[in-house]
Design a protein around this motif. Structure first.
Motif, PDB file in Angstrom:
ATOM      1  N   GLU A   1     -51.080  -9.848  31.628  1.00  0.00           N
ATOM      2  CA  GLU A   1     -49.928  -9.456  32.441  1.00  0.00           C
ATOM      3  C   GLU A   1     -48.613  -9.900  31.828  1.00  0.00           C
ATOM      4  OE1 GLU A   1     -50.720 -11.172  36.249  1.00  0.00           O
ATOM      5  OE2 GLU A   1     -52.156  -9.615  36.843  1.00  0.00           O
ATOM      6  N   HIS A   2     -48.642 -11.051  31.153  1.00  0.00           N
ATOM      7  CA  HIS A   2     -47.408 -11.628  30.601  1.00  0.00           C
ATOM      8  C   HIS A   2     -47.325 -11.533  29.075  1.00  0.00           C
ATOM      9  CE1 HIS A   2     -45.969 -13.343  34.424  1.00  0.00           C
ATOM     10  NE2 HIS A   2     -47.251 -13.443  34.707  1.00  0.00           N
ATOM     11  N   GLU A   3     -48.216 -10.737  28.490  1.00  0.00           N
ATOM     12  CA  GLU A   3     -48.212 -10.509  27.034  1.00  0.00           C
ATOM     13  C   GLU A   3     -48.268 -11.809  26.233  1.00  0.00           C
ATOM     14  OE1 GLU A   3     -45.301  -7.790  25.529  1.00  0.00           O
ATOM     15  OE2 GLU A   3     -45.630  -6.332  27.106  1.00  0.00           O
ATOM     16  N   LYS A   4     -49.143 -12.708  26.657  1.00  0.00           N
ATOM     17  CA  LYS A   4     -49.319 -13.983  25.958  1.00  0.00           C
ATOM     18  C   LYS A   4     -50.473 -13.844  24.961  1.00  0.00           C
ATOM     19  CE  LYS A   4     -46.140 -16.185  28.317  1.00  0.00           C
ATOM     20  NZ  LYS A   4     -44.917 -16.742  27.681  1.00  0.00           N
ATOM     21  N   HIS A   5     -50.182 -13.186  23.870  1.00  0.00           N
ATOM     22  CA  HIS A   5     -51.234 -12.842  22.915  1.00  0.00           C
ATOM     23  C   HIS A   5     -51.850 -14.055  22.233  1.00  0.00           C
ATOM     24  CE1 HIS A   5     -48.788  -9.121  23.285  1.00  0.00           C
ATOM     25  NE2 HIS A   5     -49.982  -8.595  23.388  1.00  0.00           N
ATOM     26  N   GLN A   6     -51.075 -15.129  22.063  1.00  0.00           N
ATOM     27  CA  GLN A   6     -51.624 -16.331  21.439  1.00  0.00           C
ATOM     28  C   GLN A   6     -52.738 -16.927  22.304  1.00  0.00           C
ATOM     29  OE1 GLN A   6     -48.780 -15.985  22.952  1.00  0.00           O
ATOM     30  NE2 GLN A   6     -47.774 -17.888  23.552  1.00  0.00           N
ATOM     31  N   TYR A   7     -52.559 -16.851  23.628  1.00  0.00           N
ATOM     32  CA  TYR A   7     -53.599 -17.359  24.532  1.00  0.00           C
ATOM     33  C   TYR A   7     -54.776 -16.391  24.621  1.00  0.00           C
ATOM     34  CZ  TYR A   7     -50.008 -20.684  25.971  1.00  0.00           C
ATOM     35  OH  TYR A   7     -49.047 -21.667  25.980  1.00  0.00           O
ATOM     36  N   LEU A   8     -54.490 -15.109  24.530  1.00  0.00           N
ATOM     37  CA  LEU A   8     -55.567 -14.113  24.550  1.00  0.00           C
ATOM     38  C   LEU A   8     -56.504 -14.320  23.363  1.00  0.00           C
ATOM     39  CD1 LEU A   8     -53.525 -10.952  25.588  1.00  0.00           C
ATOM     40  CD2 LEU A   8     -55.422 -11.952  26.884  1.00  0.00           C
ATOM     41  N   LEU A   9     -55.925 -14.701  22.231  1.00  0.00           N
ATOM     42  CA  LEU A   9     -56.738 -14.974  21.036  1.00  0.00           C
ATOM     43  C   LEU A   9     -57.590 -16.225  21.257  1.00  0.00           C
ATOM     44  CD1 LEU A   9     -57.040 -13.602  18.281  1.00  0.00           C
ATOM     45  CD2 LEU A   9     -55.345 -15.188  17.382  1.00  0.00           C
ATOM     46  N   THR A  10     -56.994 -17.251  21.879  1.00  0.00           N
ATOM     47  CA  THR A  10     -57.723 -18.486  22.186  1.00  0.00           C
ATOM     48  C   THR A  10     -58.857 -18.210  23.169  1.00  0.00           C
ATOM     49  OG1 THR A  10     -55.731 -19.836  21.870  1.00  0.00           O
ATOM     50  CG2 THR A  10     -57.508 -20.811  23.167  1.00  0.00           C
ATOM     51  N   ILE A  11     -58.559 -17.421  24.203  1.00  0.00           N
ATOM     52  CA  ILE A  11     -59.553 -17.083  25.232  1.00  0.00           C
ATOM     53  C   ILE A  11     -60.712 -16.290  24.628  1.00  0.00           C
ATOM     54  CG2 ILE A  11     -59.920 -15.669  27.295  1.00  0.00           C
ATOM     55  CD1 ILE A  11     -56.969 -16.509  28.072  1.00  0.00           C
ATOM     56  N   SER A  12     -60.379 -15.349  23.763  1.00  0.00           N
ATOM     57  CA  SER A  12     -61.407 -14.543  23.104  1.00  0.00           C
ATOM     58  C   SER A  12     -62.310 -15.414  22.239  1.00  0.00           C
ATOM     59  CB  SER A  12     -60.753 -13.454  22.250  1.00  0.00           C
ATOM     60  OG  SER A  12     -61.726 -12.676  21.602  1.00  0.00           O
ATOM     61  N   SER A  13     -61.692 -16.368  21.556  1.00  0.00           N
ATOM     62  CA  SER A  13     -62.447 -17.302  20.711  1.00  0.00           C
ATOM     63  C   SER A  13     -63.389 -18.162  21.554  1.00  0.00           C
ATOM     64  CB  SER A  13     -61.477 -18.196  19.939  1.00  0.00           C
ATOM     65  OG  SER A  13     -62.174 -19.130  19.147  1.00  0.00           O
ATOM     66  N   LEU A  14     -62.893 -18.592  22.714  1.00  0.00           N
ATOM     67  CA  LEU A  14     -63.715 -19.383  23.637  1.00  0.00           C
ATOM     68  C   LEU A  14     -64.909 -18.568  24.129  1.00  0.00           C
ATOM     69  CD1 LEU A  14     -61.319 -21.424  25.977  1.00  0.00           C
ATOM     70  CD2 LEU A  14     -63.327 -22.299  24.766  1.00  0.00           C
ATOM     71  N   LYS A  15     -64.638 -17.319  24.465  1.00  0.00           N
ATOM     72  CA  LYS A  15     -65.701 -16.424  24.956  1.00  0.00           C
ATOM     73  C   LYS A  15     -66.835 -16.309  23.939  1.00  0.00           C
ATOM     74  CE  LYS A  15     -63.456 -13.083  28.052  1.00  0.00           C
ATOM     75  NZ  LYS A  15     -63.067 -11.655  28.166  1.00  0.00           N
ATOM     76  N   SER A  16     -66.463 -16.026  22.703  1.00  0.00           N
ATOM     77  CA  SER A  16     -67.482 -15.836  21.662  1.00  0.00           C
ATOM     78  C   SER A  16     -68.219 -17.141  21.359  1.00  0.00           C
ATOM     79  CB  SER A  16     -66.839 -15.278  20.394  1.00  0.00           C
ATOM     80  OG  SER A  16     -65.842 -16.157  19.909  1.00  0.00           O
ATOM     81  N   SER A  17     -67.492 -18.256  21.346  1.00  0.00           N
ATOM     82  CA  SER A  17     -68.112 -19.559  21.055  1.00  0.00           C
ATOM     83  C   SER A  17     -69.102 -19.947  22.145  1.00  0.00           C
ATOM     84  CB  SER A  17     -67.035 -20.643  20.946  1.00  0.00           C
ATOM     85  OG  SER A  17     -66.177 -20.375  19.865  1.00  0.00           O
ATOM     86  N   MET A  18     -68.705 -19.729  23.418  1.00  0.00           N
ATOM     87  CA  MET A  18     -69.584 -20.037  24.546  1.00  0.00           C
ATOM     88  C   MET A  18     -70.836 -19.161  24.507  1.00  0.00           C
ATOM     89  SD  MET A  18     -66.532 -20.492  27.366  1.00  0.00           S
ATOM     90  CE  MET A  18     -67.538 -20.212  28.824  1.00  0.00           C
ATOM     91  N   ALA A  19     -70.645 -17.881  24.223  1.00  0.00           N
ATOM     92  CA  ALA A  19     -71.773 -16.948  24.172  1.00  0.00           C
ATOM     93  C   ALA A  19     -72.741 -17.296  23.042  1.00  0.00           C
ATOM     94  CB  ALA A  19     -71.256 -15.519  23.997  1.00  0.00           C
ATOM     95  N   LEU A  20     -72.205 -17.771  21.935  1.00  0.00           N
ATOM     96  CA  LEU A  20     -73.048 -18.157  20.793  1.00  0.00           C
ATOM     97  C   LEU A  20     -73.850 -19.410  21.091  1.00  0.00           C
ATOM     98  CD1 LEU A  20     -70.786 -17.590  17.657  1.00  0.00           C
ATOM     99  CD2 LEU A  20     -73.108 -16.685  17.973  1.00  0.00           C
ATOM    100  N   GLU A  21     -73.237 -20.344  21.764  1.00  0.00           N
ATOM    101  CA  GLU A  21     -73.883 -21.637  22.009  1.00  0.00           C
ATOM    102  C   GLU A  21     -74.993 -21.544  23.044  1.00  0.00           C
ATOM    103  OE1 GLU A  21     -72.513 -26.175  23.123  1.00  0.00           O
ATOM    104  OE2 GLU A  21     -71.091 -24.837  22.114  1.00  0.00           O
ATOM    105  N   ILE A  22     -74.862 -20.636  24.033  1.00  0.00           N
ATOM    106  CA  ILE A  22     -75.852 -20.602  25.130  1.00  0.00           C
ATOM    107  C   ILE A  22     -77.272 -20.281  24.659  1.00  0.00           C
ATOM    108  CG2 ILE A  22     -76.459 -19.443  27.292  1.00  0.00           C
ATOM    109  CD1 ILE A  22     -73.450 -19.398  27.941  1.00  0.00           C
ATOM    110  N   PRO A  23     -77.622 -19.250  23.888  1.00  0.00           N
ATOM    111  CA  PRO A  23     -76.825 -18.061  23.543  1.00  0.00           C
ATOM    112  C   PRO A  23     -76.975 -16.988  24.634  1.00  0.00           C
ATOM    113  CG  PRO A  23     -78.907 -18.022  22.348  1.00  0.00           C
ATOM    114  CD  PRO A  23     -78.937 -19.244  23.215  1.00  0.00           C
ATOM    115  N   ASP A  24     -75.931 -16.156  24.731  1.00  0.00           N
ATOM    116  CA  ASP A  24     -75.900 -15.086  25.736  1.00  0.00           C
ATOM    117  C   ASP A  24     -75.804 -13.758  24.981  1.00  0.00           C
ATOM    118  OD1 ASP A  24     -75.135 -13.168  27.651  1.00  0.00           O
ATOM    119  OD2 ASP A  24     -74.199 -14.695  28.909  1.00  0.00           O
ATOM    120  N   LEU A  25     -76.949 -13.101  24.819  1.00  0.00           N
ATOM    121  CA  LEU A  25     -77.022 -11.890  23.998  1.00  0.00           C
ATOM    122  C   LEU A  25     -76.142 -10.759  24.536  1.00  0.00           C
ATOM    123  CD1 LEU A  25     -78.338 -10.768  21.475  1.00  0.00           C
ATOM    124  CD2 LEU A  25     -80.236  -9.940  22.886  1.00  0.00           C
ATOM    125  N   ASP A  26     -76.122 -10.584  25.858  1.00  0.00           N
ATOM    126  CA  ASP A  26     -75.321  -9.513  26.455  1.00  0.00           C
ATOM    127  C   ASP A  26     -73.825  -9.713  26.164  1.00  0.00           C
ATOM    128  OD1 ASP A  26     -77.501  -8.208  27.477  1.00  0.00           O
ATOM    129  OD2 ASP A  26     -77.405  -9.220  29.429  1.00  0.00           O
TER     130      ASP A  26
END
Length: 265
Positions: A96-121
């Motif tokens: 909503e606020h065009e905070k792309h630096q945080y969007l990149l951080t959030i995306s990185s968190l998503k992938s890291s969390m999914a890898l560690e679980i791991p969550d195939l979906d």
């Protein structure tokens, strides 16, 4: 004591212009017998802390940072479901606020969390859309930096003593700088921040050229119209919109559209 600090605050607040001697005299008359220098430092610290807390409550950046921190804590405690829920909230605010630096951080968190679980979906979803989104976020971040750096360079060259004094070599550099392709089309500016720099730099270009053409009016009007569609982004910085209106008003007057200027306000 708290009373002494309140007295110091009130005394400083009443002074139209700071004067050390006047301050010490007034504080002595009020019965303040503590170390004034230490008291001033303490009061400054308290005021800054209060202002920081006030700003943090309304700051989008602080809100997102706190949400990301909550996600990291929840994930470490194996509360993945709640962590993803808060991460989604942080992502929504960032979009909503065009905070792309945080969007990149959030995306990185998503992938890291999914890898560690791991969550195939979630990993498949990241492969399908996440990777492309990250490249888009990065592109927008670089675009914002490029326009910011352009604005810095323009400010340094334009405000240098040589330019102000009319040095021909410096003026050529200014002309060359403002002739950049980055200032030709607003579509080159991909984010709110870079668009702001695009229009402000173009306004500076018109001022540097000493003329206000139909093009300048079109650009200033385009900027105002863009801002009016981004009201949510202007809540904490209304001065941007006010400045844009003033620049548009100037463009209207100098291009002989004085009657239309009445409609601006």
């Amino acid at each position: 004591t708290d009373f002494g600090y309140l007295t110091l605050f009130d005394t400083l607040n009443e002074m139209k212009q700071y004067n050390e001697i006047t301050l010490r005299t007034k504080m002595a008359k009020s019965g303040f017998n503590h170390n004034l220098d230490k008291a001033k430092k303490y009061l400054t610290k308290v005021i800054l802390k209060s202002l920081t807390e006030y700003h943090a409550a309304s700051s989008v950046d602080t809100t997102i940072q706190n949400l990301v921190l909550q996600v990291e804590i929840l994930y470490k405690k194996k509360m993945e479901k709640m962590a993803y829920k808060i991460l989604h909230k942080a992502e929504k605010i960032s979009l909503e606020h065009e905070k792309h630096q945080y969007l990149l951080t959030i995306s990185s968190l998503k992938s890291s969390m999914a890898l560690e679980i791991p969550d195939l979906d979630r990993l498949k979803e990241f492969m399908k859309t996440g990777m492309k989104k990250e490249r888009t976020y990065l592109k927008h971040i670089i675009n914002t930096i490029d326009y910011r750096n352009f604005a810095v360079k323009a400010a340094v060259i334009s405000q240098s003593p040589q330019t102000i004094s009319g040095d021909k070599a410096k003026n050529k550099r200014v002309k060359k700088l403002f002739g950049s392709s980055m200032l030709k089309d607003s579509k080159s500016a991909l984010t709110f921040s870079s668009k702001r720099d695009f229009y402000i730099l173009n306004h500076s270009r018109f001022q540097n050229e000493g003329k206000c053409s139909e093009k300048s009016y079109q650009l200033m009007n385009e900027w105002v119209e863009y801002l009016e569609k981004k009201k949510d982004l202007l809540k904490n910085m209304p001065e941007i919109y006010i400045t844009a209106l003033v620049n548009l008003l100037g463009a209207l007057i100098f291009t002989g559209k004085a009657k239309e200027a009445e409609n601006v306000f």
